[in-house]
Write a protein that holds these residues in place. Sequence first.
Motif, PDB file in Angstrom:
ATOM      1  N   TYR A   2       0.848  -1.178   0.000  1.00  0.00           N
ATOM      2  CA  TYR A   2       0.000   0.000   0.000  1.00  0.00           C
ATOM      3  C   TYR A   2       0.891   1.237   0.000  1.00  0.00           C
ATOM      4  O   TYR A   2       1.824   1.331   0.794  1.00  0.00           O
ATOM      5  N   ILE A   3       0.603   2.171  -0.878  1.00  0.00           N
ATOM      6  CA  ILE A   3       1.313   3.446  -0.919  1.00  0.00           C
ATOM      7  C   ILE A   3       0.354   4.522  -0.437  1.00  0.00           C
ATOM      8  O   ILE A   3      -0.756   4.646  -0.960  1.00  0.00           O
ATOM      9  N   ALA A  14       2.457   8.448  -7.527  1.00  0.00           N
ATOM     10  CA  ALA A  14       2.329   7.113  -6.928  1.00  0.00           C
ATOM     11  C   ALA A  14       1.625   6.164  -7.887  1.00  0.00           C
ATOM     12  O   ALA A  14       2.022   5.001  -8.033  1.00  0.00           O
ATOM     13  N   GLU A  15       0.583   6.653  -8.554  1.00  0.00           N
ATOM     14  CA  GLU A  15      -0.124   5.822  -9.539  1.00  0.00           C
ATOM     15  C   GLU A  15       0.804   5.448 -10.700  1.00  0.00           C
ATOM     16  O   GLU A  15       0.782   4.315 -11.188  1.00  0.00           O
ATOM     17  N   GLN A  16       1.635   6.388 -11.115  1.00  0.00           N
ATOM     18  CA  GLN A  16       2.578   6.107 -12.203  1.00  0.00           C
ATOM     19  C   GLN A  16       3.628   5.098 -11.751  1.00  0.00           C
ATOM     20  O   GLN A  16       3.983   4.186 -12.505  1.00  0.00           O
ATOM     21  N   ALA A  17       4.121   5.236 -10.534  1.00  0.00           N
ATOM     22  CA  ALA A  17       5.102   4.283 -10.010  1.00  0.00           C
ATOM     23  C   ALA A  17       4.492   2.884  -9.925  1.00  0.00           C
ATOM     24  O   ALA A  17       5.153   1.889 -10.247  1.00  0.00           O
ATOM     25  N   LYS A  18       3.245   2.816  -9.524  1.00  0.00           N
ATOM     26  CA  LYS A  18       2.524   1.543  -9.433  1.00  0.00           C
ATOM     27  C   LYS A  18       2.521   0.830 -10.783  1.00  0.00           C
ATOM     28  O   LYS A  18       2.730  -0.382 -10.864  1.00  0.00           O
ATOM     29  N   SER A  19       2.323   1.586 -11.857  1.00  0.00           N
ATOM     30  CA  SER A  19       2.246   0.990 -13.189  1.00  0.00           C
ATOM     31  C   SER A  19       3.591   0.444 -13.672  1.00  0.00           C
ATOM     32  O   SER A  19       3.634  -0.353 -14.612  1.00  0.00           O
ATOM     33  N   SER A  31      -4.458   9.238  -0.065  1.00  0.00           N
ATOM     34  CA  SER A  31      -4.429  10.156   1.080  1.00  0.00           C
ATOM     35  C   SER A  31      -3.800  11.477   0.656  1.00  0.00           C
ATOM     36  O   SER A  31      -2.762  11.513   0.019  1.00  0.00           O
ATOM     37  N   ARG A  32      -4.486  12.563   1.011  1.00  0.00           N
ATOM     38  CA  ARG A  32      -4.036  13.904   0.620  1.00  0.00           C
ATOM     39  C   ARG A  32      -3.287  14.609   1.746  1.00  0.00           C
ATOM     40  O   ARG A  32      -2.632  15.613   1.522  1.00  0.00           O
ATOM     41  N   GLY A  37      -3.729   9.769   6.046  1.00  0.00           N
ATOM     42  CA  GLY A  37      -2.902   8.564   5.988  1.00  0.00           C
ATOM     43  C   GLY A  37      -2.941   7.792   7.293  1.00  0.00           C
ATOM     44  O   GLY A  37      -3.018   6.556   7.300  1.00  0.00           O
ATOM     45  N   ILE A  38      -2.897   8.510   8.406  1.00  0.00           N
ATOM     46  CA  ILE A  38      -2.977   7.852   9.714  1.00  0.00           C
ATOM     47  C   ILE A  38      -4.326   7.163   9.872  1.00  0.00           C
ATOM     48  O   ILE A  38      -4.397   6.010  10.311  1.00  0.00           O
TER      49      ILE A  38
END
Length: 168
Positions: A2-3, A14-19, A31-32, A37-38
């Motif tokens: 999970y990122i 993060a979405e690009q890294a996921k791909s 999370s913005r 995030g917590i």
Amino acid sequence: IYILPNNKNIILAAEQAKSLVEDKKIFVVPSRTVPQGIAALINFLPDLSPEENLENMTSEMGRIHTGQITYAVRNTNIDGMEIHEGDMMGIGDHGILAVGKDRMEVAKETVAQMVDDESEVISIYYGADTEEAEAEELATALEEAYPDCDVELNAGGQPIYYYVISVE
């Protein structure tokens, strides 16, 4: 995996890294803010499937309102508010919530803009440039102003932001 980007400007990266990753199952929890995030992490349940966890984590973080107290680096006008270099600003999820010279007053006004009848918890994360005694004073003031809410005080240690405050 999970990122949690904890910043609206990082979600797309993060979405690009996921791909780019093929041999792992990766989920981006959008999370913005750090408090979102917590909240997402607290609501991770090991017995749920990864997809169910993503849905649960995302849903729960949507209940979090975040305010960040910092200072203006230049003169500007945002959201109809005139801001001068050095002014304290309370920045909320959707814009500027409060502006003033006194950091404590701006923090209290920021929280006033976030609290509603459904609010139960106010969490304060005080930054590296904030004394613990000042943060305790803010926590006490918020406890008195919002007796129906639990107020939590945490040493966040974050730079730039004197306070990161969440209301849920």
